[in-house]
Design a protein around this motif. Structure first.
Motif, mmCIF file in Angstrom:
data_model
loop_
_atom_site.group_PDB
_atom_site.id
_atom_site.type_symbol
_atom_site.label_atom_id
_atom_site.label_comp_id
_atom_site.label_asym_id
_atom_site.label_seq_id
_atom_site.Cartn_x
_atom_site.Cartn_y
_atom_site.Cartn_z
ATOM 1 N N THR A 161 0.940 -1.149 -0.148
ATOM 2 C CA THR A 161 0.070 0.072 -0.156
ATOM 3 C C THR A 161 0.909 1.449 -0.174
ATOM 4 N N LEU A 162 0.582 2.081 -0.852
ATOM 5 C CA LEU A 162 1.233 3.486 -0.848
ATOM 6 C C LEU A 162 0.728 4.407 0.122
ATOM 7 N N LEU A 163 1.448 5.368 0.837
ATOM 8 C CA LEU A 163 1.021 6.162 1.794
ATOM 9 C C LEU A 163 0.772 7.539 0.979
ATOM 10 N N PRO A 212 -4.952 8.310 4.831
ATOM 11 C CA PRO A 212 -4.369 8.174 6.184
ATOM 12 C C PRO A 212 -3.793 8.956 7.080
ATOM 13 N N GLU A 213 -3.150 9.891 6.240
ATOM 14 C CA GLU A 213 -2.287 10.962 6.926
ATOM 15 C C GLU A 213 -2.534 12.482 6.452
ATOM 16 N N ILE A 214 -2.815 13.223 7.326
ATOM 17 C CA ILE A 214 -3.279 14.529 6.864
ATOM 18 C C ILE A 214 -2.303 15.863 7.551
ATOM 19 N N GLY A 273 -8.253 6.639 13.602
ATOM 20 C CA GLY A 273 -7.257 6.224 12.669
ATOM 21 C C GLY A 273 -6.447 7.103 11.866
ATOM 22 N N LEU A 274 -6.681 8.386 11.975
ATOM 23 C CA LEU A 274 -5.957 9.477 11.145
ATOM 24 C C LEU A 274 -4.647 9.644 11.911
ATOM 25 N N THR A 295 -4.288 2.146 -2.288
ATOM 26 C CA THR A 295 -3.916 3.630 -1.329
ATOM 27 C C THR A 295 -4.673 3.302 -0.054
ATOM 28 N N GLY A 296 -5.883 2.533 -0.108
ATOM 29 C CA GLY A 296 -6.802 2.536 0.922
ATOM 30 C C GLY A 296 -7.932 3.784 0.912
ATOM 31 N N ILE A 297 -7.536 4.390 -0.184
ATOM 32 C CA ILE A 297 -8.548 5.668 -0.138
ATOM 33 C C ILE A 297 -9.679 5.297 -1.063
ATOM 34 N N ASP A 298 -10.963 5.740 -0.748
ATOM 35 C CA ASP A 298 -12.112 5.464 -1.308
ATOM 36 C C ASP A 298 -12.429 6.495 -2.468
#
Ligand code: ZN
Length: 309
Positions: free
Chosen positions: A3-5, A40-42, A71-72, A265-268
């Motif tokens: 998975t890419l971050l 996942p990260e902001i 989870g963020l 990416t885990g992103i919807d």
């Protein structure tokens, strides 16, 4: 495939470079929507004096609210020891210190020589190690691919600064194309060297799309093995001391490209596109960019994002 971050930097890099101040409540709604989409990260803001950047005057509240999102990973930026101390006290999960590869940019951006900035980083590392060992510390090397003030930047200059920062004890060193000068061959070459010289302290890529090379540079960085990418929703962003350097790579376009290439990416993606409406509500009069948001998802596109939480 690993998975890419994707690290969303719009609330920091984007908002700091436009004069409109987004209201705190709007920031929170936007950040919450991004997190709900699986980002996942902001990087939620900068710890800088409000008189320098009124857009970041509410950073304490923004961090506190972001920390309530399950989870963020909450990241922030601080240009000096005082800001870092405030960020640590606020409880960020990760702190990035912007370190310019050229002294000209360092003096313009943080008003410090290389030697003064190294002292600052040394003190921040010492404080982190002593009192906040759980907080991740990154040096983000500004103007790593070229500088609007000093011109061309050699690979050796960038690598020298990277090894200096690693030796000072930061956890990772990322490379930022603050000025939008990077091209793919240079990107592949520099990240390959960064990984060879820094090993697991080699960090991610931060590209601006100033000359339209952002996603090409991402592909080059992927080929070099980079797994962490900064981007900003709507492509907002830039650097006030890198004239003309407007716009980070667009998160929506980046996520679409990575998913289309088969990366996780885990992103919807549909939820990410929804989050853009919150950005629009918070910044009704600012231009937003992005090809995927303009054109829509291709017919038959199958979203591969899996929101893990
Ligand atoms: Zn930037």
């Amino acid at each position: 495939m690993a998975t890419l971050l994707i690290s969303e930097v719009g609330p920091r890099d984007g908002l700091q470079s436009i004069t409109t101040v987004m209201p705190t409540a709007a920031k929170h709604r936007w950040i919450a929507a991004l997190a709900a989409a699986g980002v996942p990260e902001i990087e939620v803001g900068s710890f800088v004096p409000a008189k320098l950047l009124p857009q970041m005057a509410d950073i304490q509240q923004v961090v506190a609210q972001a920390l309530t999102l399950p989870g963020l990973r909450v990241a922030a930026l601080a240009p000096n020891f005082r800001g870092a101390q405030a960020a640590f006290e606020a409880g960020v999960h990760k702190l990035t210190l912007p370190v310019s590869v050229t002294e000209a940019h360092s003096l313009a951006n943080v008003r410090k020589t290389h030697a003064q900035m190294a002292d600052e980083v040394r003190n921040v590392v010492a404080l982190r190690n002593e009192r906040y060992p759980h907080i991740a510390l990154e040096a983000g090397l500004s103007v790593a691919f070229g500088c609007t003030l000093a011109g061309a930047v050699s690979d050796d200059e960038t690598l020298r600064m990277a090894t200096t920062m690693a030796a000072l004890g930061v956890d990772e060193v990322g490379l930022s194309d603050t000025s939008g000068y990077a091209e793919p061959v240079q990107v592949r070459r520099l990240f390959t060297r960064l990984q060879a010289e820094l090993g697991d302290r080699a960090g991610g890529a931060h590209f601006h799309n100033t000359r339209g090379q952002g996603l090409a540079n991402v592909v080059a960085a992927l080929e070099a093995g980079v797994t962490t990418f900064d981007a900003s929703q709507g492509g907002i962003g830039g650097c006030p001391y890198a004239p003309g350097a407007s716009g980070n790579i667009v998160t929506e376009d980046l996520v679409w490209m990575l998913q289309a290439m088969g990366h996780r990416t885990g992103i919807d993606l549909p939820a990410l596109l929804q989050a853009r409406t919150l950005l629009r509500e918070g910044l009704p009069d600012e231009p937003l960019y992005g090809h995927v948001p303009d054109a829509g998802l291709p017919k038959g596109f199958v979203a591969t994002g899996e929101v893990a939480r």
